[in-house]
Scaffold this motif. Sequence first.
Motif, PDB file in Angstrom:
ATOM      1  N   GLY A  88       0.770  -1.209  -0.200  1.00 41.03           N
ATOM      2  CA  GLY A  88       0.000  -0.140   0.039  1.00 41.03           C
ATOM      3  C   GLY A  88       0.800   1.283   0.146  1.00 41.03           C
ATOM      4  N   VAL A  89       2.077   1.155  -0.291  1.00 43.42           N
ATOM      5  CA  VAL A  89       2.817   2.268  -0.457  1.00 43.42           C
ATOM      6  C   VAL A  89       2.501   3.235  -1.622  1.00 43.42           C
ATOM      7  CG1 VAL A  89       5.091   3.231  -0.966  1.00 43.42           C
ATOM      8  CG2 VAL A  89       4.915   1.452   0.530  1.00 43.42           C
ATOM      9  N   SER A  90       2.346   4.489  -1.630  1.00 39.59           N
ATOM     10  CA  SER A  90       1.835   5.199  -2.784  1.00 39.59           C
ATOM     11  C   SER A  90       2.685   4.929  -3.974  1.00 39.59           C
ATOM     12  CB  SER A  90       1.619   6.722  -2.434  1.00 39.59           C
ATOM     13  OG  SER A  90       2.572   7.261  -2.608  1.00 39.59           O
ATOM     14  N   GLU A  91       1.884   5.158  -5.228  1.00 40.08           N
ATOM     15  CA  GLU A  91       2.726   4.855  -6.481  1.00 40.08           C
ATOM     16  C   GLU A  91       3.423   6.259  -6.621  1.00 40.08           C
ATOM     17  OE1 GLU A  91       1.100   3.937  -9.968  1.00 40.08           O
ATOM     18  OE2 GLU A  91      -0.025   1.965  -9.319  1.00 40.08           O
ATOM     19  N   ALA A  92       3.098   7.469  -6.154  1.00 38.13           N
ATOM     20  CA  ALA A  92       3.734   8.524  -6.490  1.00 38.13           C
ATOM     21  C   ALA A  92       5.213   8.472  -5.581  1.00 38.13           C
ATOM     22  CB  ALA A  92       2.866   9.774  -5.953  1.00 38.13           C
ATOM     23  N   ARG A  93       5.275   7.953  -4.334  1.00 36.31           N
ATOM     24  CA  ARG A  93       6.435   7.784  -3.773  1.00 36.31           C
ATOM     25  C   ARG A  93       7.434   6.909  -4.388  1.00 36.31           C
ATOM     26  NH1 ARG A  93       6.333   7.658   2.828  1.00 36.31           N
ATOM     27  NH2 ARG A  93       5.476   9.867   2.082  1.00 36.31           N
ATOM     28  N   ILE A  94       6.900   5.583  -4.869  1.00 40.95           N
ATOM     29  CA  ILE A  94       7.821   4.972  -5.476  1.00 40.95           C
ATOM     30  C   ILE A  94       8.176   5.532  -6.918  1.00 40.95           C
ATOM     31  CG2 ILE A  94       7.831   2.612  -6.764  1.00 40.95           C
ATOM     32  CD1 ILE A  94       5.698   1.595  -4.964  1.00 40.95           C
ATOM     33  N   ALA A  95       7.384   6.129  -7.636  1.00 39.95           N
ATOM     34  CA  ALA A  95       7.912   6.466  -8.760  1.00 39.95           C
ATOM     35  C   ALA A  95       8.824   7.961  -8.616  1.00 39.95           C
ATOM     36  CB  ALA A  95       6.571   7.582  -9.508  1.00 39.95           C
ATOM     37  N   ALA A  96       8.722   8.724  -7.480  1.00 38.79           N
ATOM     38  CA  ALA A  96       9.604   9.797  -7.319  1.00 38.79           C
ATOM     39  C   ALA A  96      11.348   8.946  -6.977  1.00 38.79           C
ATOM     40  CB  ALA A  96       9.452  10.527  -5.640  1.00 38.79           C
ATOM     41  N   LEU A  97      11.021   7.802  -6.354  1.00 34.19           N
ATOM     42  CA  LEU A  97      12.689   7.314  -6.161  1.00 34.19           C
ATOM     43  C   LEU A  97      12.782   6.514  -7.423  1.00 34.19           C
ATOM     44  CD1 LEU A  97      11.687   5.553  -2.702  1.00 34.19           C
ATOM     45  CD2 LEU A  97      13.419   7.318  -3.070  1.00 34.19           C
ATOM     46  N   GLU A  98      12.031   6.095  -8.138  1.00 34.24           N
ATOM     47  CA  GLU A  98      12.389   5.516  -9.497  1.00 34.24           C
ATOM     48  C   GLU A  98      13.051   6.413 -10.291  1.00 34.24           C
ATOM     49  OE1 GLU A  98       9.054   4.430 -11.960  1.00 34.24           O
ATOM     50  OE2 GLU A  98      10.156   2.929 -13.162  1.00 34.24           O
TER      51      GLU A  98
END
Length: 215
Positions: free
Chosen positions: A112-122
């Motif tokens: 349930g980690v937000s996609e936006a947070r993952i996308a920022a790290l990506e």
Amino acid sequence: MNDRGAFITIEGIDGAGKTTCMSMVAECIVAAGIGLVQTREPGGTPLGEDLRTLLLGHRDEGMFSDAELLLMFAARAEHLAVRILPALDVGDWVLCDRFTDSTYAYQGAGRGVSEARIAALESWVQGDLCPNLTLLMDLPVTLGLERAGKRSAPDRFEHDAQAFFERVREGYLRIAREQPQRVRVVNAARPLDEVRAEITHLIDDFIEIRRHGAA
Ligand code: T5A
């Protein structure tokens, strides 16, 4: 043939047959006379393998989801700098057991980690680097966990509930629906000879496309 190497990743829920698939893909690439680096995530470097041990440790009783996410990307940053990018730059191909799709599926859809947070790290860690081809080994969760349980003692992730892996599987399938050119779904529930035939066909086609400069 393109000058830069191709980046191929293999994804799927635990026990989907990624390790088995790695050797099938590698055989096709090596048979075509292409230099190949095989690696995995989390891992692939000395630091990455240490981080893998931390992440999968049996005695670990859980981890704050942001800590888990950051450790995955810390391992990935090292992996890209030390292993993946140097290989691609000299024209070798890189075949990686799991990459950022795992993070979207496990940490995103699963935890349930937000996609936006993952996308920022990506974006920070990878820039615009993205796999050229991803094979998603797909099968029912019960079969994957049964296969995973047969081989070795379950790691921390495999202790999680069936519902978690159902969310992970759906997360993967959503990525495949959104990026059909990159992500090819392989029905991994079939007998090995059928899986091998499909993978050989997919990889041989991909090699041909790269040779003609279209991918
Ligand atoms: N993770 C990872 C995240 O949460 N976020 C991230 O960003 C990243 C990168 C470790 C964990 O890390 C998490 C996800 C994972 O939970 P891992 O070690 O790669 O990653 O995880 P596993 O999926 O557990 O890897 P395994 O090696 O354990 O499973 P595989 O590779 O999918 O399966 P494989 O090939 O070993 O096959 C399993 C068994 O099934 C048989 C094989 O012979 C083997 O015995 N098999 C078949 N049997 C019959 N028919 C077939 N078609 C078969 N295919 C395989």
